[in-house]
Design a protein around this motif. Sequence first.
Motif, mmCIF file in Angstrom:
data_model
loop_
_atom_site.group_PDB
_atom_site.id
_atom_site.type_symbol
_atom_site.label_atom_id
_atom_site.label_comp_id
_atom_site.label_asym_id
_atom_site.label_seq_id
_atom_site.Cartn_x
_atom_site.Cartn_y
_atom_site.Cartn_z
ATOM 1 N N LYS A 1 0.858 -1.196 0.000
ATOM 2 C CA LYS A 1 0.000 0.000 0.000
ATOM 3 C C LYS A 1 0.892 1.243 0.000
ATOM 4 O O LYS A 1 0.607 2.239 0.669
ATOM 5 N N CYS B 1 1.506 3.346 -2.317
ATOM 6 C CA CYS B 1 0.906 4.537 -2.938
ATOM 7 C C CYS B 1 -0.600 4.297 -3.003
ATOM 8 O O CYS B 1 -1.074 3.194 -2.725
ATOM 9 N N HIS C 1 -0.398 -1.761 -9.874
ATOM 10 C CA HIS C 1 -1.851 -1.677 -9.691
ATOM 11 C C HIS C 1 -2.499 -0.909 -10.849
ATOM 12 O O HIS C 1 -1.890 -0.011 -11.441
HETATM 13 S S1 SF4 Z 1 1.105 0.618 -7.437
HETATM 14 FE FE1 SF4 Z 1 2.959 -0.303 -6.613
HETATM 15 S S2 SF4 Z 1 3.598 1.022 -4.894
HETATM 16 FE FE2 SF4 Z 1 1.459 1.508 -5.401
HETATM 17 S S3 SF4 Z 1 0.287 0.193 -3.972
HETATM 18 FE FE3 SF4 Z 1 0.476 -0.914 -5.934
HETATM 19 S S4 SF4 Z 1 2.253 -2.257 -5.675
HETATM 20 FE FE4 SF4 Z 1 2.362 -0.688 -4.059
#
Ligand code: SF4
Length: 189
Positions: free
Chosen positions: A24, A26, A94
């Motif tokens: 988590k 970002c 994500h």
């Molecule tokens: S995009 Fe990357 S840094 Fe952001 S919550 Fe998902 S895995 Fe973690």
Amino acid sequence: MDAREYFPSSADLDAFREAARACKACRLWKNGTQTVFGEGPGDARLFLVGDRPDVDDDRVGEPFVGEAGRLLDRALAAAGVPRDEVYLTHLAKHLKVEKPPSPGEIRACVPWLEMEIELIRPDVLICLGAAPARALIGKAPRWNATVVATLHPAAVLRQSTAEARQQDFERLTEDLRRAAGLVRQKRAS
Ligand code: SF4
């Protein structure tokens, strides 16, 4: 805060894949159904990086499984590169639908990608689109990897005419073929 806060203690690709499920670092974790980590053999010589999962990737939990992934499959096949011999992943793990990940989101997430590269040590990094190229070109020497920058398959699909799509598909295919040739050269030297 960045993804390193979620790193596991063991330097093992599966341990990293598992740990990334809980990330988590970002706000993008709120967007997606799940983390979409990279997939492919741990000894892959070709390593392909897109910018972020699309809605199909998010639903399945694997990179490049939707329409863009199917176009990439066709380009890999036309270039004579078996998909099951390459590692596929994204710069951000994500889903983000409306626009590309921001510089801050990329900064937060890129440690996952850097560890994937560190653990696999591929010969060639293929950057699909501008964002992965910007993130990796300056860092590639630390892994002794050559960077090939090419089109993202989703950008090929977005072309407005069949002729433009075909031209871009051929460019993507040619870049994949060139990358496979670079691997052969490195292995032979
Ligand atoms: S995009 Fe990357 S840094 Fe952001 S919550 Fe998902 S895995 Fe973690």
